[in-house]
Design an enzyme around this catalytic site. Structure first.
Site, mmCIF file in Angstrom:
data_model
loop_
_atom_site.group_PDB
_atom_site.id
_atom_site.type_symbol
_atom_site.label_atom_id
_atom_site.label_comp_id
_atom_site.label_asym_id
_atom_site.label_seq_id
_atom_site.Cartn_x
_atom_site.Cartn_y
_atom_site.Cartn_z
ATOM 1 N N SER A 156 -10.510 0.138 7.315
ATOM 2 C CA SER A 156 -8.797 -0.352 6.133
ATOM 3 C C SER A 156 -8.261 -1.681 5.203
ATOM 4 C CB SER A 156 -8.248 1.047 5.502
ATOM 5 O OG SER A 156 -8.891 2.106 5.481
ATOM 6 N N LYS A 161 0.734 -1.311 -0.194
ATOM 7 C CA LYS A 161 0.066 0.045 -0.317
ATOM 8 C C LYS A 161 0.941 1.315 0.066
ATOM 9 C CE LYS A 161 -3.782 1.949 2.582
ATOM 10 N NZ LYS A 161 -4.777 1.772 4.248
ATOM 11 N N SER A 209 -9.415 1.786 2.816
ATOM 12 C CA SER A 209 -8.666 2.435 2.533
ATOM 13 C C SER A 209 -7.964 1.953 1.307
ATOM 14 C CB SER A 209 -8.072 3.412 3.193
ATOM 15 O OG SER A 209 -7.628 3.009 3.824
#
Ligand SMILES: [Zn+2]
Lengths: 489, 497, 95
Positions: A179, A80, A155
């Site tokens: 997330s 990420k 997210s």
């Protein structure tokens, strides 16, 4: 099915049996990326050159001493884009970090590198990890590999989608209010948020320091356990990381759940739950019961206040954590002769709508005259929420419920911020209490994946994984693949 | 500006009413740790090239986290016990949020509602009188970077420049109670506070380089009132002199404003050395709101009693107590005792010289006289001079034993201070031993009388002072080695005095 | 109690966010709605409990006072949007 669309365990075995080389795995990952990512948008920065070097290195290590090599050695991974890797652009999904190349590598990432991981790139995410659909990425939205008209959740939508689309067998995400777990649920993969303090946050671009935690996405619980083992453990660079020894989740993973008491939190089965989700989760509860677990209804009475608590604490911390984006030492800057105007322009243009909204909210909650009513009150409710979990865990070994109240929804379906915040209503209480939580596939509703959430007491990460693994092995939902993977089979 | 303000008294006159100034001082002192407060960069940033003393943590790069420097905590505890503070068992760090280019994270890690210590006091002296000023709190935080404005460092600069070398250096904030009434008191408080911090080895006391910095809050109020007037904050005072002058100026300025029927706004003013005046730092105030909240990246501190007691036990004797002991033990006066305990090194030197058997008074006279002068001349403390502490003791013992005369001692001191060497060996080698044998001096006494007939006549006519030139002749001929007292006696005998 | 335009302007200035008029009115309305939701905090009786700033029971987490090498000047300044000699450059402070 390809290796990169499969499991870490299968790739690791094949690497040792000589069925495949790290370079071949990398080539597969790249081919799949090139085939599908234009549609998915999971990756923001590609690092093929770095990956080539890492694959060659892994090859050497596997040849020299395959026994000593980590199960992750030679296997492609995506990170990420809030995780710092020295010399590789890191944007946190924001314009304000355009051009930023961290001069250091974060601890969790370094542990993967030490294990011989092959990093193919940095994945798309909501700006500064704020969002539940990955539509808040300043660069482009991510699309759900199961249905490209829908969001992957957020997210960490890029990391979830990269696994679901078969580009990599596993990836790293971060979870502040859901997330990791929520996009895992919406993308039909397994996502694990460890106990707060288990994985070092050093090198994780902070959203809300007291809630953030790094964790893996993969197709199986076992894979998540392998990755967790590699990245967990005390780090002197993160003062909030726990110095206690990490239990090896592999030791108990296959222990089954016969005789375990599982709690079903009453408040997590309220009106907001879509019927398809409710059906799948209730069916999962019956499966767990059938495996010898006892189901107990438990109550977490303050659940209704958790969302408010979270949306005070997280924005308050974020308003402070994001003050460093001032256009002076790194990142984007809107030049102006006068310093004040430079600040206003840089931050006004550099941050997206949701980030600005949360900075405004957090600044307000901390400001003079409102601190007691909002921030202090939220901290107290946080205590109550944590105590209610602790009380429940005196009666039960783990909690089971849905991860997300809904399946993946269409892009642009949730314009109103509050309706978007409700996506995390079942996951964010876990962050407030610092607990470990797993989301794993438990069926389909309207052709879209549904996630089951397993929550355990603090530092009982192995127990959460054990319950999840037992369910997964009994049902086989983990073998389902998105159409993008099936097509390569 | 005239000095209607304080000189010896703290009374001000506004019209026909008596007023009084109220002064509180806030000191920021950098700690003498090896590394910074929250990262491993060196805390010794002075003289380093710009931005050469930074890392991802103190640059506030995304993803970095602070880790507390244990030594900084211990130094602050040490300061707190030296200042008689209470140390609560539980303390924590908070974030103070504001934007400024020298503050990389956009917040300063500091302490807000649960400081490391509170409610202490400092004892000090003004004109020989003992005073006490309350200490509100001592807390720990991190220093900011350094800003240079157009023209400060580079001719080409058209804007401001930021150097992060100082970012994150451990900084103690010592907040004093508004117990001070005159600029003199304020200056002495600072001198004594600095002395304590240097004594306990936590700060190097350098006002010029900013390792010891002071801001003041000043107001004036009718005498007898227990309410504080409008507080004015004074910044930019970089020396004790500046503090004294700035406070004197500011008190008088406030007095005049009130006398002319004006009102004083609450404001921050800067001392401008070149104007010898405080000047309002008028800024578009966006009403400071620091939004303090607990630092989520740092677990709190629980300072166990055992730790505090250990640190208390390790505390050296503080300057005030030491001066009192020197007075008691060695019969020194206030003034000498004060000077000899001004620094810990000075006091240690004095006591180690005395410990070798040198008389306390003699050692004090020499240290405060010739040694101090030489140290100043060479810009080199005794400890680092060629002579060293042991050399001084040896020299003074030779003097005390009568082996050398005072003037030889003085000459040798100057030479050894610069070049080093063993005093006894040098006396032996050069034959500098004192001549205190009447027989050996006899012919020189004769010579003195023969060549100084005018002085002899004057002396006999009753001019006592005339004898000195005869003594001087003998001393000169012996290159100072003669026992001056003996020469004096012999001359008197010979001249029938 | 809805936020006034002055509140919004004040908060934006504290956070150094340059907002357009449209953004201000939009955020004003959205924050009102969110803060309205926040009243649910008052449903929870918190009189007997302390505040949780961080989960976990850690105290006294510190490091020994050891100095480590710093970044080179070049690396420290590598990400700077504006540099002058070996400094970070910013505009004039006119506040
Ligand atoms: Zn540093």
């Amino acid at each position: 099915m390809s290796f990169t669309g499969g499991t870490v365990a299968a790739s690791a075995a094949a690497l040792r049996e000589g069925g495949v080389s790290p370079q071949e795995l990398l080539a597969e990952a790249r081919a799949q990326f090139e085939r599908v990512d234009a549609e998915v948008g999971a990756v923001l920065t590609q690092t093929w050159e770095l990956a080539e070097r890492q694959a060659a290195d892994a090859q050497r290590r596997l040849r020299e001493d395959p026994g000593a090599a980590s199960p992750l050695c030679g296997i492609p991974v995506a990170l990420k884009d809030v995780l710092c890797l020295e010399g590789v652009a890191c944007t946190a999904g924001s314009r304000i970090l355009e051009g930023f190349h961290p001069p250091y590598t974060g601890t969790a990432v370094q542990r993967l590198l030490d294990a011989g991981a092959v990093v193919i790139g940095k994945t798309n995410c909501d700006e500064f990890a704020m969002g539940s659909s990955t539509e808040n990425s300043a660069y482009r939205p991510v699309r759900n590999p199961w249905d490209r008209s829908r969001v992957p959740g957020g997210s960490s939508g890029g990391s979830a989608a990269a696994v679901a689309a078969g580009m990599v067998p596993y990836s790293l995400g971060t979870d502040t209010g859901g997330s990791i777990r929520q996009p895992a649920a919406l993308c039909g993969v397994v996502g694990f948020k460890p106990t707060y303090g288990r994985v070092s946050r050093y090198g994780l671009i902070a959203f809300a320091s007291s809630l953030d935690q790094i964790g893996p996405f993969a197709h199986t619980v076992e894979d998540c356990a392998l990755v967790y083992s590699a990245i967990a453990g005390h780090d002197p660079r993160d003062s909030t990381s726990s110095p206690t020894a990490v239990e090896d989740p592999m030791e108990t993973l296959r222990g089954g759940i016969a005789g375990m008491r599982l709690g079903v939190p009453h408040e997590y089965f309220g009106e907001g739950l879509e019927p398809g989700v409710r059906r799948a989760v209730e069916e999962a509860l019956r499966v767990l019961e059938g495996m010898g677990a006892t189901l107990d209804e438990v109550s977490l009475p303050s659940t209704g206040a958790a969302l408010s608590t979270y949306y005070i604490i997280a924005p308050a911390e974020c308003s402070s954590n994001l003050a460093r984006y001032d256009g002076i030492r790194f990142g984007m800057r809107k030049e102006h002769d006068a310093l004040l105007q430079m600040y206003l322009d840089t931050r006004g243009c550099g941050f997206g709508a949701e980030v600005k909204r949360r900075i405004m909210l957090g600044t307000y909650a901390l400001s003079s005259g409102y601190y007691d009513a909002y921030y202090r009150k939220a901290q107290k409710v946080r205590t109550v929420i944590a105590e209610e979990f602790a009380a429940a865990f005196e009666r039960v070994d783990a909690l089971v419920c849905a991860t997300s109240p809904t399946v993946a929804f269409p892009l642009a379906a949730r314009e109103d911020p509050l309706s978007m915040y409700l996506c995390d209503v079942l996951t964010l209480p876990v962050n407030l209490a610092g607990l470990p939580g797993v989301s794993l596939p438990c069926g389909m509703a309207d052709g879209l994946p549904v996630g089951l959430q397993v929550i355990a007491p603090r530092f009982q990460d192995a127990r959460a994984l054990r319950v999840a693994h037992a369910y997964e092995q009994a049902t086989g939902w983990h073998r389902a693949r998105s159409p993008l993977v099936e097509a390569t089979a | 500006m005239s000095s209607t303000a304080t000189h010896g008294t703290d009374t001000l006159r506004v019209g026909d009413r008596e007023y009084q100034a109220v002064i509180g001082l806030e000191v920021h002192a950098q700690l003498l740790t090896r590394s910074k407060m929250f990262c491993g960069c060196s805390a010794a940033y002075v003289g380093a090239p710009p931005n050469s003393n930074t890392c991802p943590v103190c640059l506030g790069l995304p993803g970095t986290l602070p880790v507390i420097n244990r030594q900084a905590v211990e130094y602050t505890v040490r300061t707190a016990v030296a200042l008689n503070c209470e140390i609560p068992e539980f303390t924590k760090f908070d974030r103070k949020n504001y934007f400024y280019p020298d503050l990389p994270k956009g917040y300063q890690i500091s302490q807000y509602d649960l400081p490391l210590s509170r409610r202490g006091w400092l004892q000090f002296h003004v004109d020989g009188e003992q005073r006490r000023c309350g200490i509100t709190r001592v807390h720990l935080e991190e220093d900011t970077g350094t800003m240079y404005h157009a023209g400060d460092v580079l001719q080409s600069a058209t804007s401001s420049l930021v150097d992060c070398n100082r970012c994150g250096v451990p900084l103690m904030e010592i907040v004093g109670e508004p117990d001070l009434r005159t600029p003199e008191e304020a200056r002495e408080y600072l001198i004594w506070l600095r002395r304590v911090l240097m004594y306990i080895g936590v700060n190097d006391g350098n006002l010029e380089q900013g390792s010891f910095r002071c801001d003041a809050n000043v107001s004036i109020r009718p005498r007898g009132s227990d309410q504080l007037g409008v507080k004015v904050e004074i910044k930019n005072m970089n020396s004790f002199r500046a503090v004294h002058h700035a406070l004197g100026y500011e008190i008088e300025r406030q007095r005049q404003v009130l006398e002319q029927g004006g009102a004083l706004p609450q404001e921050t003013r800067g001392w401008v050395e070149t104007q010898q005046a405080t000047v309002s730092q008028r800024s578009k105030e966006y009403a400071h709101d620091y939004r303090y909240f607990p630092e989520p990246d740092l677990p709190p501190l629980q300072l166990e009693a055992a730790l505090v007691e250990r640190i208390r036990g390790e505390l050296p004797e503080l300057p005030d107590a030491r001066a009192a002991r020197l007075r008691r033990q060695h019969g020194l006066g206030d003034y000498d005792a004060g000077l000899l305990t001004a620094t810990r090194e000075e006091a240690d030197t004095y006591e180690s010289v005395v410990a070798t058997g040198v008389g306390a008074k003699l050692a004090a006279n020499w240290m405060l006289g010739d040694v101090a002068r030489l140290a100043n001349e060479h810009r080199l403390p005794l400890q680092q001079s060629g002579l060293g502490v042991a050399g001084l003791a040896a020299l003074l013992r030779l003097l005390e034993a009568g082996t050398i005369s005072g003037s030889v001692a003085k000459e040798l001191l100057a030479e050894l201070y610069r070049d080093g060497g063993d005093p006894a060996a040098l006396v032996e080698q050069r034959g500098l031993g004192q001549v205190s044998d009447a027989g050996a001096l006899s012919s020189l006494i004769d010579e003195a009388i023969a060549q100084g007939s005018k002085a002899v006549a004057d002396f006999r006519a009753g001019k006592e002072a005339a004898l000195q030139s005869l003594v001087g002749y003998v001393m000169k001929q012996t290159r100072g080695r003669a026992d001056a007292q003996l020469v004096n006696r012999l001359l008197r005998e010979r001249l029938g005095g | 109690m809805p936020l006034t335009p002055e509140d919004i302007a004040h908060v934006a200035m504290l956070a150094r966010l340059g907002l357009s008029d449209e953004e201000r009115s939009r955020y004003g309305a959205q924050l009102d709605a969110i803060l309205e939701h926040m009243t649910r905090l008052n449903d929870v009786d918190t009189s007997p409990v302390g505040e949780t700033a961080q989960v976990g029971e850690l105290v006294n987490v510190w490091r020994e006072d050891i100095s480590q090498p710093s970044l080179s000047v070049e690396r420290a300044l590598a990400n700077a949007p504006a540099r002058e000699a070996d400094f970070f450059r910013v505009g004039a402070i006119q506040e």
